[in-house]
Design a protein around this motif. Structure first.
Motif, PDB file in Angstrom:
ATOM      1  N   GLU A  95       1.390  20.798  72.529  1.00 31.27           N
ATOM      2  CA  GLU A  95       0.816  21.094  73.746  1.00 31.27           C
ATOM      3  C   GLU A  95      -0.641  21.613  73.396  1.00 31.27           C
ATOM      4  N   ILE A  96      -0.567  22.685  72.265  1.00 32.08           N
ATOM      5  CA  ILE A  96      -2.133  23.114  71.836  1.00 32.08           C
ATOM      6  C   ILE A  96      -3.023  21.897  71.385  1.00 32.08           C
ATOM      7  N   LYS A  97      -2.406  21.006  70.905  1.00 34.63           N
ATOM      8  CA  LYS A  97      -3.100  19.753  70.567  1.00 34.63           C
ATOM      9  C   LYS A  97      -3.698  19.017  71.914  1.00 34.63           C
ATOM     10  N   GLU A  98      -2.589  18.918  72.802  1.00 35.22           N
ATOM     11  CA  GLU A  98      -3.146  18.283  74.183  1.00 35.22           C
ATOM     12  C   GLU A  98      -4.041  18.937  74.929  1.00 35.22           C
ATOM     13  N   ILE A  99      -3.972  20.327  74.878  1.00 36.45           N
ATOM     14  CA  ILE A  99      -5.149  21.241  75.657  1.00 36.45           C
ATOM     15  C   ILE A  99      -6.361  21.066  74.592  1.00 36.45           C
ATOM     16  N   LYS A 100      -6.351  21.130  73.459  1.00 31.29           N
ATOM     17  CA  LYS A 100      -7.585  20.944  72.651  1.00 31.29           C
ATOM     18  C   LYS A 100      -8.201  19.528  73.050  1.00 31.29           C
ATOM     19  N   GLU A 101      -7.484  18.614  73.129  1.00 28.87           N
ATOM     20  CA  GLU A 101      -8.085  17.172  73.554  1.00 28.87           C
ATOM     21  C   GLU A 101      -8.605  17.458  75.077  1.00 28.87           C
ATOM     22  N   LEU A 102      -7.922  18.038  75.837  1.00 30.87           N
ATOM     23  CA  LEU A 102      -8.342  18.487  77.139  1.00 30.87           C
ATOM     24  C   LEU A 102      -9.709  18.962  77.386  1.00 30.87           C
ATOM     25  N   LEU A 103     -10.034  19.996  76.484  1.00 26.24           N
ATOM     26  CA  LEU A 103     -11.177  20.715  76.350  1.00 26.24           C
ATOM     27  C   LEU A 103     -12.147  20.326  75.619  1.00 26.24           C
ATOM     28  N   SER A 104     -11.979  19.023  75.039  1.00 28.44           N
ATOM     29  CA  SER A 104     -13.062  18.533  73.858  1.00 28.44           C
ATOM     30  C   SER A 104     -14.110  17.672  74.796  1.00 28.44           C
TER      31      SER A 104
ATOM     32  N   TYR B  85      -7.046  35.853  73.632  1.00 23.44           N
ATOM     33  CA  TYR B  85      -8.007  35.945  72.414  1.00 23.44           C
ATOM     34  C   TYR B  85      -6.986  34.939  71.417  1.00 23.44           C
ATOM     35  N   HIS B  86      -5.671  35.182  71.483  1.00 26.74           N
ATOM     36  CA  HIS B  86      -4.768  34.220  70.569  1.00 26.74           C
ATOM     37  C   HIS B  86      -5.131  32.760  71.043  1.00 26.74           C
ATOM     38  N   PHE B  87      -5.159  32.627  72.372  1.00 27.22           N
ATOM     39  CA  PHE B  87      -5.527  31.185  72.783  1.00 27.22           C
ATOM     40  C   PHE B  87      -6.771  30.797  72.186  1.00 27.22           C
ATOM     41  N   ILE B  88      -7.902  31.576  72.259  1.00 25.51           N
ATOM     42  CA  ILE B  88      -9.098  31.031  71.653  1.00 25.51           C
ATOM     43  C   ILE B  88      -8.915  30.707  70.125  1.00 25.51           C
ATOM     44  N   ASP B  89      -8.050  31.651  69.508  1.00 22.90           N
ATOM     45  CA  ASP B  89      -8.094  31.567  68.092  1.00 22.90           C
ATOM     46  C   ASP B  89      -6.982  29.890  67.722  1.00 22.90           C
ATOM     47  N   LYS B  90      -6.149  29.795  68.726  1.00 21.50           N
ATOM     48  CA  LYS B  90      -5.214  28.453  68.625  1.00 21.50           C
ATOM     49  C   LYS B  90      -6.132  27.283  68.720  1.00 21.50           C
ATOM     50  N   MET B  91      -7.347  27.493  69.773  1.00 18.41           N
ATOM     51  CA  MET B  91      -8.207  26.356  69.754  1.00 18.41           C
ATOM     52  C   MET B  91      -9.259  26.182  68.750  1.00 18.41           C
ATOM     53  N   GLY B  92      -8.945  27.134  67.752  1.00 20.10           N
ATOM     54  CA  GLY B  92     -10.001  27.171  66.826  1.00 20.10           C
ATOM     55  C   GLY B  92     -11.178  27.563  67.048  1.00 20.10           C
ATOM     56  N   ASP B  93     -11.617  28.530  67.951  1.00 21.65           N
ATOM     57  CA  ASP B  93     -12.925  28.824  68.280  1.00 21.65           C
ATOM     58  C   ASP B  93     -13.248  30.213  68.357  1.00 21.65           C
TER      59      ASP B  93
ATOM     60  N   GLY C 120     -10.659  40.941  83.218  1.00 17.75           N
ATOM     61  CA  GLY C 120     -11.190  40.848  81.644  1.00 17.75           C
ATOM     62  C   GLY C 120     -10.819  39.443  81.250  1.00 17.75           C
ATOM     63  N   SER C 121      -9.367  39.011  81.425  1.00 11.75           N
ATOM     64  CA  SER C 121      -9.094  37.596  81.110  1.00 11.75           C
ATOM     65  C   SER C 121      -9.665  36.533  81.766  1.00 11.75           C
ATOM     66  N   THR C 122      -9.972  36.752  83.231  1.00 11.89           N
ATOM     67  CA  THR C 122     -10.765  35.467  83.758  1.00 11.89           C
ATOM     68  C   THR C 122     -12.164  35.472  83.386  1.00 11.89           C
ATOM     69  N   LEU C 123     -12.733  36.574  83.220  1.00 10.20           N
ATOM     70  CA  LEU C 123     -14.303  36.353  83.051  1.00 10.20           C
ATOM     71  C   LEU C 123     -14.294  36.421  81.583  1.00 10.20           C
ATOM     72  N   GLY C 124     -13.671  36.831  80.602  1.00  9.98           N
ATOM     73  CA  GLY C 124     -13.572  36.345  79.260  1.00  9.98           C
ATOM     74  C   GLY C 124     -13.483  34.812  79.001  1.00  9.98           C
ATOM     75  N   MET C 125     -12.599  34.222  79.642  1.00 10.14           N
ATOM     76  CA  MET C 125     -12.153  32.869  79.636  1.00 10.14           C
ATOM     77  C   MET C 125     -13.327  32.178  80.146  1.00 10.14           C
ATOM     78  N   GLN C 126     -14.128  32.719  81.202  1.00  8.10           N
ATOM     79  CA  GLN C 126     -15.186  32.065  81.765  1.00  8.10           C
ATOM     80  C   GLN C 126     -16.426  31.836  80.714  1.00  8.10           C
ATOM     81  N   HIS C 127     -16.660  32.926  80.342  1.00  9.16           N
ATOM     82  CA  HIS C 127     -17.817  33.142  79.208  1.00  9.16           C
ATOM     83  C   HIS C 127     -17.589  32.179  77.991  1.00  9.16           C
ATOM     84  N   TYR C 128     -16.356  32.183  77.673  1.00  3.22           N
ATOM     85  CA  TYR C 128     -16.031  31.381  76.341  1.00  3.22           C
ATOM     86  C   TYR C 128     -16.083  29.651  76.909  1.00  3.22           C
ATOM     87  N   LEU C 129     -15.278  29.502  78.068  1.00  2.00           N
ATOM     88  CA  LEU C 129     -15.487  28.051  78.320  1.00  2.00           C
ATOM     89  C   LEU C 129     -16.837  27.606  78.439  1.00  2.00           C
TER      90      LEU C 129
END
Ligand code: 5GP
Ligand code: MN
Length: 343
Positions: A5-14, A146-154, A33-42
């Motif tokens: 699933e992590i691979k699929e999401i990585k692909e989605l976000l590529s 944070y862990h999610f961003i880490d899983k994405m290698g980002d 914090g989580s929505t805005l943190g994610m927003q700035h990351y994405l």
């Protein structure tokens, strides 16, 4: 979430996507914090990212970077609906059941046909999302982001804005790193976030030193109303609409008040009952120390839920009748409460 699933999401976000971030009604520090943190990351990854919240951000969080870009579903209905209509991906953050966003927005989320990704740390997630990253042992959704961003290698995409938002959510959901859910991993991540630009002293100051005089007066009234039931290791507070009006209640003013009950030695269960005449409900917060699960207690008796040691609920009867119901229900938990925690 497994490796595949992590691979699929990585692909989605590529490739650039249209993404909406949503969180629960009456959003708290972790939700925002989580929505805005994610927003700035994405956004840094080249996506279009929009945060849609069911209703207003409380005053004590208005300084968070990006707050001005948030669409409130109740007030900016058209823009919110359009964002959801156009979204390829919707991130469900800090909640795990559609009813947590409130009636109007719930319908829109139920009708959404795109891809859902849920990141959440509450108990018993509904199967509402294609991808579910759920872990009730983690203190906050912000830590999970944070862990999610880490899983994405980002992790290199964590800039001062992302760091500030995630720090704030971790701080507010852990009671400033006090609750048992705070682990060494939490502290390591907090260290990383400071290194990446979160100004920790400033964040604490912004959140905790921004009370109005009337909020302190309201706190005084709440503490005056505190009732202690030593035989149940319980303390509770009530606030009527009349009291809220008297002290010019603003959204967020009652945040954290419930914790005062637990600050007394020998108290393992604390509750606050807040009358909301406009919505016709009594909003309830429960907090506990030790093994007594307020998630279960609230699910069983007060139409709510949350975590083992922090949960919310509501009641549709009067403030007095709600308290009476609470006192009645407590009788069945006397033994459980007696051994909830070793002082
Ligand atoms: P609060 O007392 O601060 O409103 O909520 C405490 C925790 O329980 C928060 O994490 C909140 O998201 C969660 N919570 C509050 N109300 C409900 C509810 O009705 N259902 C569920 N599942 N969680 C809730
Ligand atoms: Mn949370």
């Amino acid at each position: 979430m497994n490796e595949n699933e992590i691979k699929e999401i990585k692909e989605l976000l590529s490739t650039p996507k249209n993404i909406v971030l949503v969180a629960h009604k009456n959003p708290d520090g972790d939700a925002i914090g989580s929505t805005l943190g994610m927003q700035h990351y994405l956004k840094q990854k080249g996506h279009k990212a929009t945060t849609v919240l069911p209703n207003d951000v409380p005053e004590f969080l208005h300084w968070l970077p990006g707050v001005e870009t948030v669409y409130k579903y109740d007030k900016q209905n058209k823009q919110s609906k359009r964002s959801l209509d156009e979204a390829d991906i919707v991130f469900v953050l800090d909640f795990n059941a559609f009813h947590r966003v409130g009636d109007d927005m719930q319908k829109a989320l139920e009708e959404y046909k795109g891809t859902y990704i849920m990141i959440d740390h509450h108990q018993q997630p509904d199967p509402i999302s294609k991808y579910i990253y759920s872990d009730t042992s983690i203190c906050s959704t912000c830590q999970m982001v944070y862990h999610f961003i880490d899983k994405m290698g980002d992790l290199n995409f964590i800039n001062p804005e992302v760091a500030t938002c995630l720090y704030t959510g971790i701080m507010t959901d852990t009671g400033s790193f006090r609750f048992p859910s705070t682990t060494s991993t939490t502290h390591k991540i907090i260290g990383e976030l400071i290194d990446k630009g979160a100004d920790n002293a400033k964040i604490h100051d912004n959140v905790f030193n921004a009370s109005s005089y009337s909020r302190l007066q309201l706190m005084g009234a709440a503490l005056t109303n505190l009732i202690v039931l030593p035989e149940y290791h319980t303390a509770y507070i009530t606030l009527s609409q009349e009291e809220l009006d008297k002290y010019n209640y603003q959204k967020g003013d009652t945040e954290g008040l419930v914790n005062y009950g637990l600050s007394m030695k020998g108290i393992y269960l604390a509750a606050i009952f807040i009358e909301d005449v406009e919505q016709g409900i009594i909003k309830i917060s429960f907090r506990s120390k030790g093994s007594f699960s307020v998630n279960q207690f609230s699910r069983n008796h007060f139409n709510g839920g949350g975590h083992d040691n922090a949960a919310g609920g509501r009641s549709l009867i009067s403030l007095e009748a709600t308290v009476e119901e609470f006192l009645n229900q407590l009788k069945g938990y006397k033994n459980e409460l007696a051994v909830s925690y070793e002082n």
